[in-house]
Design a protein around this motif. Structure first.
Motif, PDB file in Angstrom:
ATOM      1  N   SER A 235      -0.254   5.926   6.385  1.00 59.50           N
ATOM      2  CA  SER A 235      -0.713   4.790   6.926  1.00 59.50           C
ATOM      3  C   SER A 235      -0.243   5.416   8.299  1.00 59.50           C
ATOM      4  O   SER A 235       0.457   5.868   9.048  1.00 59.50           O
ATOM      5  CB  SER A 235      -0.051   3.224   7.137  1.00 59.50           C
ATOM      6  N   VAL A 236      -2.004   5.347   9.232  1.00 65.50           N
ATOM      7  CA  VAL A 236      -1.871   5.143  10.860  1.00 65.50           C
ATOM      8  C   VAL A 236      -0.196   3.601  10.932  1.00 65.50           C
ATOM      9  O   VAL A 236       0.347   4.238  12.046  1.00 65.50           O
ATOM     10  CB  VAL A 236      -3.299   5.187  11.416  1.00 65.50           C
ATOM     11  N   ALA A 237      -0.947   2.806  10.472  1.00 65.11           N
ATOM     12  CA  ALA A 237       0.102   1.606  10.660  1.00 65.11           C
ATOM     13  C   ALA A 237       0.889   1.441   9.828  1.00 65.11           C
ATOM     14  O   ALA A 237       0.955   1.704   8.647  1.00 65.11           O
ATOM     15  CB  ALA A 237      -0.493   0.585  10.565  1.00 65.11           C
ATOM     16  N   PRO A 238       2.407   1.039  10.009  1.00 71.28           N
ATOM     17  CA  PRO A 238       3.597   1.462   9.487  1.00 71.28           C
ATOM     18  C   PRO A 238       3.431   0.096   8.003  1.00 71.28           C
ATOM     19  O   PRO A 238       3.531   0.380   7.124  1.00 71.28           O
ATOM     20  CB  PRO A 238       4.380   0.880   9.549  1.00 71.28           C
ATOM     21  N   GLN A 239       2.239  -1.137   8.326  1.00 65.94           N
ATOM     22  CA  GLN A 239       2.139  -2.059   6.513  1.00 65.94           C
ATOM     23  C   GLN A 239       1.236  -0.870   5.545  1.00 65.94           C
ATOM     24  O   GLN A 239       1.609  -1.578   4.603  1.00 65.94           O
ATOM     25  CB  GLN A 239       2.263  -2.916   7.321  1.00 65.94           C
ATOM     26  N   GLY A 240       0.834  -0.445   6.230  1.00 69.77           N
ATOM     27  CA  GLY A 240      -0.449   1.201   4.384  1.00 69.77           C
ATOM     28  C   GLY A 240      -1.460   0.619   5.178  1.00 69.77           C
ATOM     29  O   GLY A 240      -2.227   1.499   4.376  1.00 69.77           O
ATOM     30  N   TYR A 241      -1.617  -0.445   5.531  1.00 67.65           N
ATOM     31  CA  TYR A 241      -3.517  -0.969   5.772  1.00 67.65           C
ATOM     32  C   TYR A 241      -4.152  -0.033   6.257  1.00 67.65           C
ATOM     33  O   TYR A 241      -5.870  -0.682   7.210  1.00 67.65           O
ATOM     34  CB  TYR A 241      -4.085  -2.414   6.310  1.00 67.65           C
TER      35      TYR A 241
ATOM     36  N   PRO B 145       0.943  -1.529   0.353  1.00 67.04           N
ATOM     37  CA  PRO B 145      -0.365  -0.227   0.190  1.00 67.04           C
ATOM     38  C   PRO B 145       0.788   1.201   0.155  1.00 67.04           C
ATOM     39  O   PRO B 145       1.654   1.498   0.772  1.00 67.04           O
ATOM     40  CB  PRO B 145      -0.758  -0.414   1.150  1.00 67.04           C
ATOM     41  N   PRO B 146       0.891   2.230  -0.947  1.00 68.78           N
ATOM     42  CA  PRO B 146       1.568   2.620  -0.758  1.00 68.78           C
ATOM     43  C   PRO B 146       1.578   4.685   0.281  1.00 68.78           C
ATOM     44  O   PRO B 146       2.130   5.565   0.016  1.00 68.78           O
ATOM     45  CB  PRO B 146       1.827   3.569  -2.392  1.00 68.78           C
ATOM     46  N   THR B 147       0.094   5.392  -0.124  1.00 69.16           N
ATOM     47  CA  THR B 147      -0.036   5.944   0.919  1.00 69.16           C
ATOM     48  C   THR B 147       0.480   6.096   2.221  1.00 69.16           C
ATOM     49  O   THR B 147       0.807   4.540   3.289  1.00 69.16           O
ATOM     50  CB  THR B 147      -1.447   5.622   1.295  1.00 69.16           C
TER      51      THR B 147
ATOM     52  N   TRP C 297      -5.356   9.628 -10.341  1.00 69.76           N
ATOM     53  CA  TRP C 297      -3.964   9.907 -10.748  1.00 69.76           C
ATOM     54  C   TRP C 297      -2.686   9.090 -10.365  1.00 69.76           C
ATOM     55  O   TRP C 297      -1.524   9.089 -10.963  1.00 69.76           O
ATOM     56  CB  TRP C 297      -4.515  10.815  -9.440  1.00 69.76           C
ATOM     57  N   LEU C 298      -3.293   7.521  -9.717  1.00 69.30           N
ATOM     58  CA  LEU C 298      -2.314   6.593  -9.156  1.00 69.30           C
ATOM     59  C   LEU C 298      -1.944   5.677 -10.898  1.00 69.30           C
ATOM     60  O   LEU C 298      -0.451   5.945 -10.976  1.00 69.30           O
ATOM     61  CB  LEU C 298      -2.683   6.057  -8.373  1.00 69.30           C
TER      62      LEU C 298
ATOM     63  N   ASN D  60      -0.742  11.312  -0.288  1.00 72.63           N
ATOM     64  CA  ASN D  60       0.656  11.643   0.457  1.00 72.63           C
ATOM     65  C   ASN D  60       1.485  10.069  -0.089  1.00 72.63           C
ATOM     66  O   ASN D  60       0.501   8.947   0.959  1.00 72.63           O
ATOM     67  CB  ASN D  60       0.811  12.115   2.008  1.00 72.63           C
ATOM     68  N   LEU D  61       2.122  10.384  -0.752  1.00 71.14           N
ATOM     69  CA  LEU D  61       2.592   8.851  -0.610  1.00 71.14           C
ATOM     70  C   LEU D  61       3.884   8.418  -0.275  1.00 71.14           C
ATOM     71  O   LEU D  61       4.867   7.474  -0.437  1.00 71.14           O
ATOM     72  CB  LEU D  61       2.189   8.266  -2.377  1.00 71.14           C
ATOM     73  N   ASN D  62       4.225   9.310   1.267  1.00 67.92           N
ATOM     74  CA  ASN D  62       5.275   9.231   1.627  1.00 67.92           C
ATOM     75  C   ASN D  62       4.769   7.735   2.511  1.00 67.92           C
ATOM     76  O   ASN D  62       4.520   8.633   3.836  1.00 67.92           O
ATOM     77  CB  ASN D  62       6.083  10.353   1.600  1.00 67.92           C
ATOM     78  N   SER D  63       5.341   6.436   2.507  1.00 69.98           N
ATOM     79  CA  SER D  63       5.327   5.803   3.398  1.00 69.98           C
ATOM     80  C   SER D  63       6.689   5.509   3.731  1.00 69.98           C
ATOM     81  O   SER D  63       7.488   5.546   4.301  1.00 69.98           O
ATOM     82  CB  SER D  63       4.516   4.598   2.952  1.00 69.98           C
TER      83      SER D  63
END
Length: 707
Positions: free
Chosen positions: A429-435, A425-427, A543-544, A442-445
């Motif tokens: 996220s509250v969890a570092p795994q992205g889910y 997941p590119p966005t 956009w993606l 914001n694609l800085n993950s």
């Protein structure tokens, strides 16, 4: 007015008034005003009535006063008309004429002459009078009834207003109570947080004090240690001082003296051993036999010379070093033929050159594989049907700069036969795994920056690989709290409010419509029935696709919303390949897997049907059956109709088979596939219909079976 009775005029223009038992007085003048007291007057249009003087009065008039002007005949005498209780004794006839202006003229005939009366007209007039009276009574009753109903309605209205006011007051009290309850709850939460912070600070304070104490003790010991170290060095210096020869100034005769030695003197002089022993210290006492051997091995250097004459007459010569050009160099040295090691190296280099020449020749003569038109043609969201999907991450990949680690492996994946790479997941996220996404744009993950992601996708495209983005459309984490402390206000470019959350989400107080699927309790569930939500999601997917470079989607937790919305999103973004994660529980009985799993795979098929067949789905049914079938229960792999028992048996072109992913395996291990059965599992899914998907940890097993 003239008092002469004109019957024709009375019939056409006036009404007949018959006064019976009336009390009225006539003044002494010729013109008199008659005031009706308690007499009864009946209105009988166009008729002349004569009282019979017998019976009850039957003619009445409404209680309205009239001003009447009357004139008597000149030959009558003035007299009081009222005699006793009736007029039948005098048999006077009173004729009254009323015009449109409201004035009436009365003629009184006292000569006993009575006009002729038509009995039929009289009966008709009486009948009309009775009907008028009955109608009047009915109207009066209706009026009374309406008045009663009006009074009743007023009472009811007052009761209703009182009830509404009471309900409003109750609602206001309830709202005030809820507001107080919410504020008290927030206050309790703040108090608990304050208590927690105080407790943590109380716990940390002793540790800080202890650390400060240790640091103070260390600093306190440092000067003592420095003093002891300086004392030791001073003692060593005092011990080493007599070892070195005292310096003396050279006089004029010693100017040309040659000093032979320097550092070499430490090797030949006995004092050198003393210095070494003083600095290092002996580990043990050296025995005599070792001392003799050391003395025999020690090289015999010439003694120190004081002047030139001794140096010239000495049999020892000074050390002459070779020139740098004469010194042996590894770079300039030539191999010595006949040496076994050198011959082995030369043979290895020759074989390597020959291998590279053969590879270049094979590349020139190899016919490149050309794809058929059927393989090139893509169906919306389902690819060519010959894809092999590689999950390019695991649950712990977020701990590294994953995009930069994965990009160099694109060439190896392409050579292995992989056609599509499933990226994390590119966005943000509250969890570092992205889910648990928050700001979709914001694609800085944790996996890397947006530029690193674009670089990774570009490397995939250079090797003819599809890049599938893992998009989470079911839920989204909010950025702010509402007035009552609920996290349901989103930020970023898509600044939604509670109206974008389904109303049946029990945790986040949404104001949207009910959910079209299952509830995900960890984050606010998005209401896809809202038009503005669907438009924003479609713009984000495009956009993606256009700006970032994704080719397709892996859709997370599609059980949370209807497949009809997925169809709309796929048709709007036009991906090359799309996979939905419809993870549902299989049927078990007594702790054992049931043979018939038609209900489970039917639910997956229903979701694919809801998307209009525009998306594939993970074949969870086949994975669950393989867990048991590969333990010598191979009868589970075929249904009563002779087809595979998973989704691949009913709709193979929409089934994506797999054994492991980041949820079932990796460090989560929610449903790991047996490690000793991985080869058999991949051998099964690679030899059966459907699109194969392999995880990052099991790709070597998949490729081993495929090759």
């Amino acid at each position: 007015m003239d008092s002469t009775i004109d019957e024709n005029k009375m019939k056409k223009e006036s009404e007949l008034w018959w006064l019976r038992r009336g009390k009225f007085f006539i003044r002494q003048e010729t013109m008199a005003t008659i005031s009706l007291a308690d007499g009864a007057i009946g209105i009988l249009p166009h008729h002349l009535f004569i009282s019979s003087g017998v019976g009850r009065p039957n003619l009445f008039v409404t209680p309205k006063k009239y001003s009447l002007t009357c004139r008597k005949h000149s030959y009558h005498k003035r007299k009081l008309l009222y005699k006793s209780d009736s007029l039948f004794k005098s048999r006077d006839a009173v004729c009254c004429s009323v015009g449109e202006s409201g004035e009436a003229s009365i003629d009184i005939a006292s000569d006993g002459t009575v006009p002729e009366v038509n009995e039929d007209a009289l009966m008709a007039a009486r009948k009309a009078l009775y009907e008028t009276q009955s109608r009047q009574e009915t109207l009066e009753k209706e009026r009374d009834q309406l008045l009663k109903e009006l009074a009743t309605s007023k009472v009811k209205q007052q009761e209703f207003l009182a009830k509404v006011e009471e309900e409003n007051e109750t609602g206001r009290l309830v709202l005030e109570a809820e507001r107080k309850k919410a504020s008290s709850k927030n206050l309790k939460v703040e108090v608990e947080a304050t208590k927690g912070s105080v407790e943590s600070s109380n716990e940390v304070a002793p540790l800080k004090d202890e650390a400060y104490t240790r640091r103070y003790e260390t600093l306190h010991r440092a000067p003592k240690a420095a003093e002891s170290a300086s004392k030791i060095w001073r003692q060593r210096a005092e011990l080493a001082e007599p070892v070195f020869p005292k310096s003396r100034l050279l006089d004029e005769r010693d100017e040309d003296a040659i000093v032979v030695g320097g550092r070499l003197a430490l090797l030949i002089d006995d004092d050198s051993q003393k210095s070494k022993l003083l600095s290092d210290g002996p580990r043990r006492e050296i025995p005599d036999w070792m001392a003799r051997r050391i003395g025999s091995v020690r090289p015999k250097f010439p003694p120190r010379k004081i002047n030139i004459s001794e140096a010239n007459t000495s049999k020892f010569k000074s050390l002459e070093l070779p020139n740098p050009a004469e010194v042996w160099s590894v770079a300039q040295a030539k191999p010595k033929y006949g040496d076994t090691l050198i011959e082995h190296v030369i043979e290895k280099e020759f074989i390597e050159k020959k291998r590279k020449a053969l590879e270049r020749a094979l590349q020139r003569k190899t016919i490149q594989y050309q794809k058929t038109p059927e393989e090139i043609t893509l169906e919306p969201g389902t690819g060519t049907g010959r894809e092999i999907v590689f999950q390019g991450f695991n649950w712990e990949s977020c701990r590294r700069r994953w995009y930069l680690d994965l990009a160099p492996k694109a060439a190896d994946l392409s050579r292995c036969g992989i056609t599509a790479v499933w990226l994390p997941p590119p966005t943000e996220s509250v969890a570092p795994q992205g889910y648990m996404p928050s700001d979709l744009y914001n694609l800085n993950s944790a996996y890397g920056t947006q530029e690193e992601l674009k670089y990774c996708i570009e490397e995939m495209h250079n090797q003819h690989l599809l890049a599938l983005g893992d998009v989470v459309l079911n839920h989204r984490c909010a950025h702010k709290q509402s007035a009552n402390g609920v996290w349901n206000i989103f930020g970023g470019k898509l600044a939604w409010g509670p109206e974008a959350i389904v109303c049946d989400d029990p945790n986040f107080q949404g104001r949207g419509n009910p959910s079209s699927g299952d509830i995900f309790h960890a984050a606010p569930n998005i209401d896809h029935s809202q038009d503005f939500v669907r438009e924003d999601v479609k713009q984000w997917l495009n956009w993606l696709r256009n700006n970032i470079g994704y080719d397709g989607w892996r859709l997370d937790f599609v059980r949370g919303f209807s497949g009809g919305y997925v169809k709309e999103y796929i048709e709007a973004s036009n991906p090359a390949f799309a996979i939905g994660e419809y993870w549902d529980s299989l049927a078990y009985e007594g702790g054992n897997l049931c043979y018939n799993q038609d209900a489970h795979r039917q639910r997956v098929i229903n979701w694919i049907n809801a998307t209009g067949g525009t998306s594939s789905a993970f074949d969870v049914t086949t994975k669950g059956i393989l867990h048991s079938a590969l333990h010598n229960q191979y009868w589970r792999l075929i249904d009563p109709h002779g087809k595979p028992t998973g989704v691949m048996g009913w709709w193979p072109s929409r089934a994506v088979t797999f054994l492991e992913n980041h949820d079932t395996g990796s460090t989560q291990g929610h449903w790991p596939f047996p490690r000793d059965k991985l080869m058999q599992g991949y051998a099964y899914i690679l030899t059966h219909p459907g699109t194969v998907s392999s995880s990052e940890t099991n790709v070597k097993f998949c490729l081993a079976c495929w090759m």
